[in-house]
Design an enzyme around this catalytic site. Structure first.
Site, short mmCIF file in Angstrom:
data_model
loop_
_atom_site.label_atom_id
_atom_site.label_comp_id
_atom_site.label_asym_id
_atom_site.label_seq_id
_atom_site.Cartn_x
_atom_site.Cartn_y
_atom_site.Cartn_z
N GLY A 1 -3.40 32.69 63.42
CA GLY A 1 -4.29 33.61 64.13
C GLY A 1 -5.64 33.71 63.44
N HIS B 1 -9.81 26.24 64.97
CA HIS B 1 -8.57 26.31 65.74
C HIS B 1 -8.82 25.88 67.19
CE1 HIS B 1 -7.93 29.65 62.66
NE2 HIS B 1 -6.88 28.89 62.45
N LYS C 1 -8.67 20.04 57.64
CA LYS C 1 -9.09 21.10 56.71
C LYS C 1 -8.01 21.37 55.66
CE LYS C 1 -11.05 24.95 55.25
NZ LYS C 1 -10.01 25.91 55.14
N SER D 1 -13.05 28.82 58.24
CA SER D 1 -11.77 29.28 57.72
C SER D 1 -11.61 30.75 58.09
CB SER D 1 -11.75 29.14 56.19
OG SER D 1 -10.73 29.94 55.64
N LEU E 1 -8.34 33.32 65.00
CA LEU E 1 -8.80 32.02 65.49
C LEU E 1 -10.32 31.90 65.45
CD1 LEU E 1 -6.43 31.40 68.57
CD2 LEU E 1 -6.06 30.89 66.14
P1 AMP Z 1 -4.45 28.49 59.82
O1 AMP Z 1 -4.49 29.48 60.92
O2 AMP Z 1 -5.50 28.69 58.78
O3 AMP Z 1 -3.07 28.29 59.25
O4 AMP Z 1 -4.82 27.10 60.48
C1 AMP Z 1 -4.12 26.61 61.59
C2 AMP Z 1 -4.54 25.19 61.84
O5 AMP Z 1 -5.94 25.14 62.08
C3 AMP Z 1 -4.27 24.28 60.63
O6 AMP Z 1 -3.77 23.04 61.08
C4 AMP Z 1 -5.63 24.15 60.01
O7 AMP Z 1 -5.81 22.95 59.29
C5 AMP Z 1 -6.52 24.18 61.24
N1 AMP Z 1 -7.89 24.55 60.85
C6 AMP Z 1 -8.26 25.63 60.14
N2 AMP Z 1 -9.60 25.60 59.90
C7 AMP Z 1 -10.05 24.45 60.47
C8 AMP Z 1 -11.34 23.84 60.56
N3 AMP Z 1 -12.43 24.37 60.00
N4 AMP Z 1 -11.44 22.66 61.21
C9 AMP Z 1 -10.35 22.09 61.77
N5 AMP Z 1 -9.11 22.61 61.73
C10 AMP Z 1 -8.96 23.78 61.08
#
Ligand code: AMP
Length: 282
Positions: free
Chosen positions: A32, A38, A151, A187, A34
């Site tokens: 989440g 995402h 990432k 992020s 997002l």
């Molecule tokens: P998270 O919600 O941080 O666990 O991320 C969920 C997914 O989104 C993971 O596969 C991350 O690698 C991807 N993600 C997070 N930040 C980025 C970004 N800046 N660019 C591409 N994918 C991302």
């Protein structure tokens, strides 16, 4: 857009589509909060699995260490729902902790070796939590494709091995890192940064660009490339380096010379926020 809360509902959704026939089923696991990173994953999923994309939103407690930010991790469900819908999600899967970890649950997935490298070294148990929750999601949704961001490059390596070792029927699709125009990798944790810390955080992508420049100029020695990255990171004395490594992306083991499939990965503390960034530089 429909919001599913139980594993049984997710499984039923996927099986219903599977019975209907042809198209691929896609899963985009997230915690989440997002953002555009995402959204890029969801758009990629919608392109390959139109009308069959589940986005999971679950802040997974087992991947956080005892002194980490589990309780203060941003939770923005209403906004997430909008972003997911606009990017092409079909359903959201938003379970609570008890649904993913029923009382007494004692089964965990350990991807040996890889889980102790890079972030796994500084965050013991982190990848065990990630592998466990992703295995649960893949077993429940049985997607053809699951979308992850470069990432979290070490996470990708761990999950590729998980899928291979368990012979799961899902293929992982890795999407490029989405950055702000000034280079900062997007992020969910960037919201923790003060304006000054956000400025300091740009040093991570600057360090990566410097290494990329040296590689373009012919430098291949890991020691020289790592030293150059550390030199740039030192320009911000308030930024505390956790690691800078050149590794093989599949094994996460250090390489002495950069070549095809070499991952430059770095992690650093900016104030109390730990940020990661990387590039494939082979
Ligand atoms: P998270 O919600 O941080 O666990 O991320 C969920 C997914 O989104 C993971 O596969 C991350 O690698 C991807 N993600 C997070 N930040 C980025 C970004 N800046 N660019 C591409 N994918 C991302």
């Amino acid at each position: 857009m429909q919001v599913l809360h139980t594993v049984e509902e997710l499984r039923a959704w996927s099986r219903r589509l599977r019975c209907k026939g042809e198209g691929l089923i896609g899963l985009v696991p997230t915690m989440g909060a997002l953002h555009e990173g995402h959204a890029s994953l969801i758009r990629a999923a919608a392109q390959q699995c139109a009308g069959r994309v589940a986005v999971s939103i679950f802040v997974n407690p087992t991947q956080f260490g005892p002194n980490e930010d589990f309780s203060r991790y941003p939770r923005t469900f209403d906004a997430d729902r909008e972003i997911a819908a606009r990017a092409g999600a079909t359903v959201i899967f938003a379970p609570n902790v008890e649904e993913m970890y029923p009382a007494g649950a004692g089964t965990f997935v350990d991807v040996e070796g890889l889980s102790e490298r890079l972030d796994g070294k500084s965050r013991p148990g982190h990848f065990r939590g990630v592998a466990t929750v992703v295995a649960k999601l893949l077993i429940a949704a049985e997607p053809d494709l699951a979308f992850f961001g470069q990432k979290d490059a070490a996470q990708v390596a761990v999950l590729q091995k998980l899928v291979a070792d368990l012979r799961l029927g899902t293929r992982l699709v890795v999407c490029p890192i989405v950055r702000k125009p000034d280079g900062l990798a997007m992020s969910s944790r960037n919201v923790y940064l003060s304006a000054e810390e956000r400025r300091q955080a740009l040093v991570l992508s600057r360090a990566i660009r410097q290494v990329e420049r040296l590689v373009s100029g012919g430098e291949r020695q890991s020691s020289a490339l790592i030293e150059a990255a550390r030199g740039v990171l030192a320009e911000e004395p308030m930024v505390r380096v956790d690691y800078v490594e050149l590794v093989d992306w599949a094994t996460l083991l250090p390489v002495t010379t950069a070549g095809p499939g070499t991952l430059l990965a770095l992690a650093a503390w900016v104030g109390s926020t730990r940020l990661i960034d990387n590039a494939i530089i082979g």
